[in-house]
Enzyme design. Structure first.
Site: not given
Ligand SMILES: *Cc1c(COP(=O)(O)O)cnc(C)c1O
Length: 384
Positions: A45, A143, A277, A325
């Site tokens: 991801k 979640r 800055y 930036m």
């Molecule tokens: C991002 C994620 C992972 C991987 O997590 P890491 O700590 O980067 O290994 C696994 N399962 C879900 C549902 C995630 O959102």
């Protein structure tokens, strides 16, 4: 030179992120040893945690990761468009999916509730084919995922749809809240809740291919969470998911990204010269200031102003004054560095350069955020 050198030894024209795919493949092997008989899902991801979606997915697969994982359908479909094969699980859905495209593209779909199940069924019916579904239980993270109160009604609807040929329930899964704190009491509670969720699915007749709960930290620290499949993200990219419990090196992992930029200016200034800055920094003595042409616009955390360091020719220099930036300043002292010399912001840490973890500490955040925030217009250069 420090960090991972450019494959052609060429000097980059601007900031550049070198992605060491050999290190990534080595990390998959290390994680496979930790995972034992469980399969590896390479979580790619957020553009593979900023490392580049497709090259990282292919490298992970070539090292034996049989599954890929993405949060959004956009990422999963981008993998298919790039002709990436194999199993891909996608877990962060909203009502407009697109569910039909995902089912056509043979993507495994996570379902956390009835609305999503209905969408998957509708897509499958429209296409005249069955979808592969992983039912997600909320075992305590709070979640995504189905609560224990709604689990049996979700199971009963899913198994009815399976009987109708619309889908196959191939997985039950969940996600841990505190895997990076291996003695946290929530872990036992979540493992227990997960076992219950799995047992209920099996009672309803699900023939599960994979039960999965572990992320990187759990894979490395919590053997009882590994089940059939582990979902590893950060560790794949060589960063420690639990810096309090082990460094990259102590886990046998090698950081994959090296971020470099050529010095855009080196100049001598007198004592008492203000820098950047707000003049948060003033030179104590006559010194050389170096200008690094990358800033918060490209994902360098402004919170690390005055606290981070970089390496030039294997020696550390502090970032001084506010990170802006597009640029920030380093105090080079009496270094012989000249304009165009390579600055290593972070890398594996094996040649004197800081690591992404060092930047995370300087910015009061986690390494996850350091690598994922590097802007997509910073070229990724792949070392095979
Ligand atoms: C991002 C994620 C992972 C991987 O997590 P890491 O700590 O980067 O290994 C696994 N399962 C879900 C549902 C995630 O959102």
């Amino acid at each position: 030179m420090s960090g991972t050198p450019h494959p052609d030894g060429r000097r980059p024209a601007g900031p550049e992120a070198r992605i060491d795919l050999q290190a990534l493949r080595g990390n998959v092997e290390v994680l496979q040893r930790s995972a034992g008989s469980a399969a590896i899902m390479a979580v790619v991801k957020a553009n593979a945690y900023g490392h580049g979606l497709v090259p990282c997915a292919l490298a992970a697969q070539s090292a034996g990761a049989n599954w890929l994982g993405t949060a959004t359908p956009r990422e999963a479909l981008a993998l298919r468009r790039a002709a990436v094969g194999g199993r891909i699980l996608c877990w962060l859905w909203t009502p407009d999916g697109p569910f039909s495209e995902a089912v056509s593209a043979d993507i495994d779909i996570s379902v956390s509730g009835r609305w999503a199940l209905d969408k998957v069924c509708e897509a499958a019916a429209g296409l005249g084919r069955s979808a592969r579904v992983h039912l997600k239980a909320d075992t305590g993270l709070g979640r995504n995922g189905c609560t224990p109160a709604d689990w049996t009604s979700l199971l009963s609807a899913a198994m009815a749809a399976q009987k109708d040929g619309l889908l196959n329930v191939v997985g039950v899964w969940s996600h841990l809240a505190c895997a990076d704190e291996p003695t946290h009491p929530s872990i036992d509670a979540q493992v227990e809740a997960f076992r219950h969720a799995v047992a209920a699915a099996e009672r309803f007749g699900a023939d599960l291919e994979v039960r999965h709960l572990a992320n990187s930290a759990a894979t490395l620290l919590l053997p009882e969470t590994r089940f059939d499949l582990v979902r590893t993200g950060l560790s794949l990219f060589g960063l420690s998911p639990a810096p309090e419990h082990g460094t990259s090196a102590s886990f046998g992992l090698r950081p994959v990204m090296t971020l470099v930029a050529p010095l855009a200016s080196v100049k001598r200034v007198p004592a008492g010269h203000g820098v950047s800055y707000g003049h948060d920094y003033r030179t104590a003595t006559e010194t050389s200031l170096g200008l690094v042409p990358v800033g918060f616009g490209a994902g360098i955390p402004r919170h690390a102003s005055g606290a981070a360091s970089v390496a030039v020719a294997g020696r550390r220099y502090r970032a001084v004054g506010r990170i802006a930036m597009d640029q920030f300043v380093i105090d080079l002292g009496d270094s012989a560095a000249t304009v165009g010399d390579e600055v290593v912001l972070f890398g594996p840490g094996e040649r004197g350069e800081p690591t992404a973890e060092d930047w995370a500490r300087a910015a009061g955040t986690i390494a996850y955020e350091i690598v994922t925030r590097i802007a997509s217009d910073v070229p990724r250069v792949y070392l095979p």
